[in-house]
Every structure is written in C-alpha cells, then in structure tokens.
Design an enzyme around this catalytic site. Structure first.
Site, PDB file in Angstrom:
ATOM      1  N   LEU A   1       0.999  -1.111  -0.092  1.00 16.56           N
ATOM      2  CA  LEU A   1      -0.056   0.022   0.152  1.00 16.56           C
ATOM      3  C   LEU A   1       0.732   1.182  -0.042  1.00 16.56           C
ATOM      4  CD1 LEU A   1      -3.023  -0.928   2.732  1.00 16.56           C
ATOM      5  CD2 LEU A   1      -3.139  -1.049   0.344  1.00 16.56           C
TER       6      LEU A   1
ATOM      7  N   THR B   1       9.844   6.608   3.523  1.00 13.44           N
ATOM      8  CA  THR B   1      10.739   5.830   4.116  1.00 13.44           C
ATOM      9  C   THR B   1      10.854   4.433   3.715  1.00 13.44           C
ATOM     10  OG1 THR B   1       9.441   4.991   6.221  1.00 13.44           O
ATOM     11  CG2 THR B   1      10.176   7.652   6.159  1.00 13.44           C
TER      12      THR B   1
ATOM     13  N   SER C   1      -3.927   0.468  10.704  1.00  8.51           N
ATOM     14  CA  SER C   1      -4.252  -0.690  11.464  1.00  8.51           C
ATOM     15  C   SER C   1      -4.448  -1.908  10.597  1.00  8.51           C
ATOM     16  CB  SER C   1      -5.132  -0.360  12.546  1.00  8.51           C
ATOM     17  OG  SER C   1      -5.485  -1.553  13.601  1.00  8.51           O
TER      18      SER C   1
ATOM     19  N   TYR D   1      -0.102 -10.039  16.552  1.00  6.76           N
ATOM     20  CA  TYR D   1      -0.439  -9.149  15.383  1.00  6.76           C
ATOM     21  C   TYR D   1      -1.815  -8.289  15.711  1.00  6.76           C
ATOM     22  CZ  TYR D   1      -1.580  -7.293  10.961  1.00  6.76           C
ATOM     23  OH  TYR D   1      -1.828  -6.453   9.840  1.00  6.76           O
TER      24      TYR D   1
ATOM     25  N   LYS E   1      -2.140  -4.192  16.411  1.00  3.86           N
ATOM     26  CA  LYS E   1      -3.310  -3.439  15.591  1.00  3.86           C
ATOM     27  C   LYS E   1      -4.216  -2.769  16.748  1.00  3.86           C
ATOM     28  CE  LYS E   1      -0.993  -3.517  11.679  1.00  3.86           C
ATOM     29  NZ  LYS E   1      -0.327  -2.519  11.414  1.00  3.86           N
TER      30      LYS E   1
END
Length: 285
Positions: free
Chosen positions: A22, A40, A142, A156, A160
């Site tokens: 993304l 970055t 998230s 995980y 999130k």
C-alpha cells in the site's frame, strides 16, 4: 485552521513503509499527481527503484522506525526540504503469526517496536511541526485484525488493537490544534503482505496447536488471490486527506466491513447478556 499555503491543493506527505504494498501504491499515485512525498524504507535503493522517481518532489529516506533519533532526523529532513508536513501515513508494519506460547519475547517485542512504537516515534517527531502550523492529518494504518481477529494471530492483533486505541485518543488530544486523525483498518489486499519479508510465523510450532497451523495454511493459500485492490485502497486514503471532516475510523475492503459489523453484533450481545451483573458493582446504602 486549513492549510492555505498549498499550491492548487497539493500537499506534503510523509509515508512510512513505502517500498512495497500500500505504501508504494500511495507514493506512485501522489507523485503522479504532482504532490510532494517523503517516503521511508529500510532499503532506500529498493524504494527508488520501485518508484522510478528522481524528481524534486520525491524525498526517499532510510529510516529505522524503531530508533527515535532516526525517525526524528527523517521528519526534520522532510521539513527542511518541503517547509511543511501536511499528511503523515504510518503504514509500515508486518504480520506475525503463532500462538502466544509459540512466540518468543524477542519476536513479540520486535513486532511492537515496528507496528506500534514506530508509529509513536513518528507521531512524537511530527507533532511539534503540525502544532506550529495549526493543521495536519495523521493517518495510522491498523488492520481489520485490530477489530476482529482470529485464531493464530494474537500478537499481530495486539499491535493493531494498540494502533486503534492510540489513534482514538490522539484524535481527541490534537483536535484543538486543527490536526485530524484517521485510523484505517484494511482487510485482505493483493500486496506482498503474505510474503516471507512481510510475515513472520513462529519458528517453534507446538504440535498441540493444530487449529493455528490450519489457519496459517489457509491464509498462505490466499497469497496473490486477495480480493482487495491496493490501488483503490491508496486512492481512498488520498481522498480522505482532502475531506474537510475525515473519518476517525475507515474500513477498507468488503471483508473488513463484514468482519467489523459481525464483531459489533457479538459485542452487543455479550454486553447485554451481562448487563445486570455489569451494573451491580455500586456500593449499597
């Protein structure tokens, strides 16, 4: 206060984790639109190659998100180059799978370092600039796993969930400065998220956790077959950055929407089932 310094509504963007997925879709669409982007990556050469971009609108940055000083230097370099920062997208992160018992303390902390503390480092570094200019939009990525997770993804999901919680409170804390916050919960998109460099699975599986193994196997089979189009997800995030009143929560993907609504029904049922007990905690007399 709205940013009145943008020429033709162009913005300055700071995007983490931009060399793939993304993040890369966002960078390419923004640069194609003539916007200014600081991006970055742990691997700047890969980022430059992936974008094919060398214009003055593009500032590729090597950043270790777990290092507060590295992040602060990148934010300062962005401001020095473009004289402001309008939108931050905290996109960097990776998946980690396994039961809690199967994952080491080191693996857990490394996951939080990138998925949570990396986001916190960026927010801390950019806030003085956004407060001074009295505008800005922070978009934290998230996952639907942060709302409705499933077997085998406890750590995980924990990272999130944390991103959602910090975003909700951040929005309240910074609204007096004219700064907006959105937390995005994507479902499954056809990126390289299920590839080895974006997904860590336990190296010490325990035979008893067969349901966890089965879940991971099903997810890995989805690689390259996910229904979500990352170009549409990127376009959606760019769109909300132009909204006068952007949403605090944004679900992306039909699967994310359906899972979130199912979770709401579960919570409503459980809360109401124990309503009498929940309300019986007051002192009597």
């Amino acid at each position: 206060m709205k940013n009145t310094n943008n020429n033709e509504n162009k913005k300055v963007w700071f995007i983490t984790g931009a060399s793939k997925g993304l993040g890369l879709s966002l960078v390419k669409q923004l640069l194609a639109d003539g916007q200014k982007v600081a991006a970055t990556s742990r691997y700047v050469a890969s980022l430059v190659k992936a974008t094919g971009e060398t214009s003055e609108n593009f500032l590729p940055l090597h950043v270790n998100l777990a290092d507060e000083n590295s992040v602060a230097e990148a934010i300062q370099a962005t401001y020095n180059t473009f004289n402001r920062i309008d939108v931050v997208i905290n996109n960097a992160g990776y998946g980690i799978g396994g039961s809690i018992e199967e994952l080491t303390d080191e693996e857990a902390r490394e996951s939080f370092d990138i998925n949570v503390f990396g986001t916190l480092n960026v927010i801390r570094a950019v806030m003085p600039f956004m407060r001074a200019q009295r505008w800005g939009h922070i978009i934290n990525i998230s996952s639907i796993a942060g709302i409705a997770s499933g077997t085998g993804w406890a750590l995980y999901a924990a990272t999130k969930f944390a991103v959602i919680g910090l975003s909700e409170v951040l929005a309240e804390d910074v609204k007096e400065f004219g700064i907006k916050v959105t937390v995005v919960a994507p479902g499954a998109f056809r990126t390289n998220f299920l590839a080895a460099d974006s997904l860590v699975l336990t190296q010490s599986p325990i035979d008893a956790y067969q349901d966890v193994r089965n879940t991971h196997a099903r997810y890995l089979q989805m690689d390259g077959q996910q229904i979500g189009d990352p170009e549409k997800a990127a376009a959606a995030m760019i769109k909300i950055a132009d909204d006068e009143n952007p949403p605090l929560h944004l679900l992306l993907g039909e699967d994310a929407y359906n899972r979130a609504m199912a979770k709401l029904l579960v919570l409503d049922k459980e809360f109401r089932l124990n309503e009498e007990l929940s309300k019986s905690m007051a002192y009597q007399g």
